[in-house]
Enzyme design. Structure first.
Site, PDB file in Angstrom:
ATOM      1  N   HIS A   1     -60.823  -5.036  18.967  1.00 40.79           N
ATOM      2  CA  HIS A   1     -60.579  -5.218  17.538  1.00 40.79           C
ATOM      3  C   HIS A   1     -60.108  -6.630  17.212  1.00 40.79           C
ATOM      4  CE1 HIS A   1     -60.314  -0.784  17.828  1.00 40.79           C
ATOM      5  NE2 HIS A   1     -60.551  -0.745  16.541  1.00 40.79           N
TER       6      HIS A   1
ATOM      7  N   GLU B   1     -72.910   3.539  12.394  1.00 41.16           N
ATOM      8  CA  GLU B   1     -73.365   2.163  12.132  1.00 41.16           C
ATOM      9  C   GLU B   1     -74.845   1.975  12.420  1.00 41.16           C
ATOM     10  OE1 GLU B   1     -70.602   2.831  13.934  1.00 41.16           O
ATOM     11  OE2 GLU B   1     -68.919   1.887  12.901  1.00 41.16           O
TER      12      GLU B   1
END
Ligand code: TPP
Lengths: 327, 339
Positions: B132, B63
């Site tokens: 998450h 990322e």
């Protein structure tokens, strides 16, 4: 060559992990049929199973002691089992129960068992730094404990991995980095994610030996990992091992796997690593089929007991969510 | 062309991207599993087939690298859309987002532009635990230099996505997993809406009054719009007439619509799926009080995650997330009707 006891230990750990995952695959679907809803059922949330990857766990952890630290990623069960994590409490955690390792706060991607120095995390590659830190702590304390950091081949492209490898190489820390190359990072094949084919070559860039273990070979990994662990314990520094392994299930349960070539999994199953190890063990002549069967049955019984323990356990009270934010 | 065509949020997002890619060759998409898979939450489904691997790029799990690359490509004249699969993963790449994308325009004295979209999935409620399941609305909205949107339905998602792609500033597009209309995750029916086939944009900073009411103002966005509407329907049975406001964007924030509503109702409940302290709920209440504390006939109420990580186990997770019952209960408190 592994001793008879080591062979049986690895075989039992692998049978246990396989049976654990296959059982989980069934339990996970309870309450999710006919309509699949990831949040429903006995075990809700994401579920990443490691069937096929058992050699990576057993072939390395057979060389470890409880005081050695292991960090694992989002696909942790096989490694947790081989490291000796309390199976009842791990399963209760995955069921979200009060008697789980973390009282149900963490779930399947956040298993912590300080009794055997095991931890895992759902953020890709983020176990690498903590493994280096545990190794540093061992060195500072003058202990010969080591660390093993497990990551997937996809995680090898994350910045954290590179920084941790460099730190370990620079400070000659007792860490063994194990890359489980199951060929896929969710839907992205290794060839479309990694600039070189054999990630263990990257070890050279961080001043440590790199080893490549082909085709999910438990016995080959046993040898390589034995060397890497011994080297770390002698204070000679880290190693990097990449193991070609197999992913039998989808990335997560419910993954439609539309990206996966037809027949791939069947071809892998035809050379199942547990079958291969069992065959090699019996051919070696030291272990009888009865001994192997007994190890397998013990493993399965322990798993059945863990699932029964988890099922029978109570859910936490809702308000327990508010506790343990701080030490 | 049927104007009643219903789309899920994920289809609406993918369609908005496709329409922009057809007319603007500088638009491209990159992220993890956004090609063959079509995005884990379906936001890029079909794009690879239409536009090919050059413009719809699966990335490694890197990322920092690819979001940083998005910044560089944007400054070099492209309009990248990058997907950060779950907002929770911002931890590994935030520097590219808040020190580069968000600051380069300012630090260059306006001489450089960073026209990129960072789209990212938010939200919990399905037992995925706290790495998450967060929304982190305030984390992004707090840092200057990024526009931040969080739609609650397909119509808004399409218009806001088109606006985000055409905007010359970085836009963080936060979509809630539970609104995407996925085959494998429950989604409120109202999240899928009629969506025009042609391209259109919606302006940032314009809230929508989802339900007009006179007794109390419920301010929220994203998934919690649906929970607030459920609460409003339940309250209606008790003769309470709630106004529900969907902010649609956090930055810019439509303070005017909030103030107008509170001037009418005199009572305010703010609902957010983010952490409670230092967040959207406080910002909305402060916006009212700064303007005129006299607008409020009763202390405002706020509902948000009580400053703990989102737990995995269902009873604990459901306890920390606002829901229709807790919203209705807080509303009754502002009206002095607590049971
Ligand atoms: C920082 C971060 N980025 C992305 C993800 C989403 N994600 C979870 S697993 C996964 C693939 C991991 O691939 P690999 O490391 O090869 O492990 P495998 O799943 O194959 O065991 C991705 C992208 C994540 N959890 N964390």
């Amino acid at each position: 060559m592994p001793s008879k006891a080591q062979l049986l230990w690895m075989y039992e750990a692998m049978e246990k992990a396989r049976y654990y995952e296959d059982t989980m695959a069934t339990v996970y679907m309870e309450g999710k049929q006919p309509k699949f809803d990831i949040g429903a059922g006995t075990v809700p949330g994401e579920m990443h199973l490691a069937a096929g990857q058992e050699p990576c766990a057993a072939g390395v952890c057979v060389h470890l002691r409880p005081e050695d630290t292991v960090t694992a990623p989002h696909r942790p069960h096989h490694v947790a089992i081989a490291k000796g994590v309390d199976l009842n409490r791990m399963t209760a955690e995955i069921f979200g129960k009060k008697s789980g390792l973390s009282g149900g706060r963490g779930g399947h991607m956040h298993l912590f068992d300080p009794a055997v120095n095991f931890a895992c995390s759902g953020i890709i590659a983020e176990g690498t730094g903590p493994a280096v830190g545990a190794a540093l702590a061992a060195k500072l304390k003058g202990s010969d404990a080591i660390s093993v950091s497990y990551i997937g081949e996809g995680a090898a492209n994350q910045g954290a991995t590179h920084e941790a490898l460099n730190l370990a190489g620079l400070w000659k820390l007792p860490v063994v980095f194990v890359i489980e190359d199951n060929a896929w990072g969710i839907s992205v094949p290794k060839s479309k994610a990694t600039a070189i084919a054999d990630t263990s070559q990257r070890a050279a860039g961080y001043g440590m030996p790199g080893h490549h273990v082909a085709d999910n070979d438990t016995l080959a990994l046993f040898e390589v990992a034995g060397e890497a662990v011994a080297r770390a314990r002698r204070g000679e520094g880290p190693s990097l091992i990449e193991v070609e392994t197999y992913r039998y299930y989808g990335h997560f349960q419910g993954d439609p796997e539309l990206y996966r070539p037809k027949g791939e999994v069947e071809a892998l199953k035809a050379k199942d690593p547990i079958e291969r190890l069992r065959k090699a063990m019996l051919e070696g002549g030291e272990i009888t089929a009865e001994e192997a069967d007994a190890a397998r049955d013990r493993a399965r019984q322990e798993v059945d007991e863990a699932y029964a323990f988890a099922r029978a356990a109570d859910y936490p009270a809702p308000e327990e969510a508010l506790t343990h934010v701080f030490a | 062309m049927s104007s009643n065509r219903q789309l899920t949020v994920s289809r609406a997002m993918a369609e908005a991207i496709a329409l922009e890619m057809r007319t603007d060759p500088s638009v491209f998409v990159m992220g993890e599993d956004i090609g063959t898979y079509g995005g884990i939450f379906g936001a890029t489904a079909g794009l690879l087939d239409e536009f090919g691997e050059e413009r719809v790029r699966d990335t490694p799990i890197s990322e920092t690298g690819f979001i940083g690359a998005g910044v560089g490509a944007a400054m070099a004249g492209m309009r990248p859309i990058v997907e950060l699969m779950f907002v929770d993963f911002f931890g590994v790449c935030m520097d590219s987002i808040y020190n580069l994308a968000a600051k380069n325009t300012y630090f260059s004295g306006g001489n450089c532009k960073v026209p990129m979209v960072i789209m990212t999935a938010t939200g919990g409620g399905y037992s995925d635990a706290g790495q998450h399941s967060q929304t982190l609305h305030a984390t992004f909205a707090h840092l200057p230099g990024m526009k931040v949107v969080a739609p609650s339905n397909a119509y808004d998602a399409k218009g806001l996505m088109a606006a985000a792609i055409r905007d010359d500033s970085p836009v963080v597009f936060m979509f809630h997993k539970g609104l995407q209309g996925l085959a494998w995750m429950a989604s409120p029916e109202e999240a899928a809406t009629a969506v025009p086939e042609e391209a259109y944009t919606l302006p940032f900073g314009e809230a929508r009054v989802v339900r007009a009411g006179k007794d109390v103002t419920l301010v929220t966005l994203s998934m919690m719009v649906h929970r607030a509407m459920d609460a409003a329907r339940a309250l209606e049975k008790d003769g309470i007439d709630a106004e529900v406001i969907d902010l649609r964007s956090l930055v810019p924030l439509d303070r005017e619509t909030i103030l107008q509503s509170v001037a009418k109702t005199g009572r305010l409940v703010v609902v957010d799926e983010d952490y409670r302290s230092y967040g959207l709920t406080a910002e909305v209440i402060a916006s009212v009080v700064e303007k005129d504390p006299g607008l409020l006939k009763a202390p405002p109420q706020r509902l948000a995650v009580p400053d703990v990580p989102i737990p995995y186990s269902r009873p604990m997770e459901q306890f920390v997330l606002p829901n229709a019952e807790t919203i209705a209960a807080a509303t009754r408190i502002t009206l002095g009707k607590a049971g």
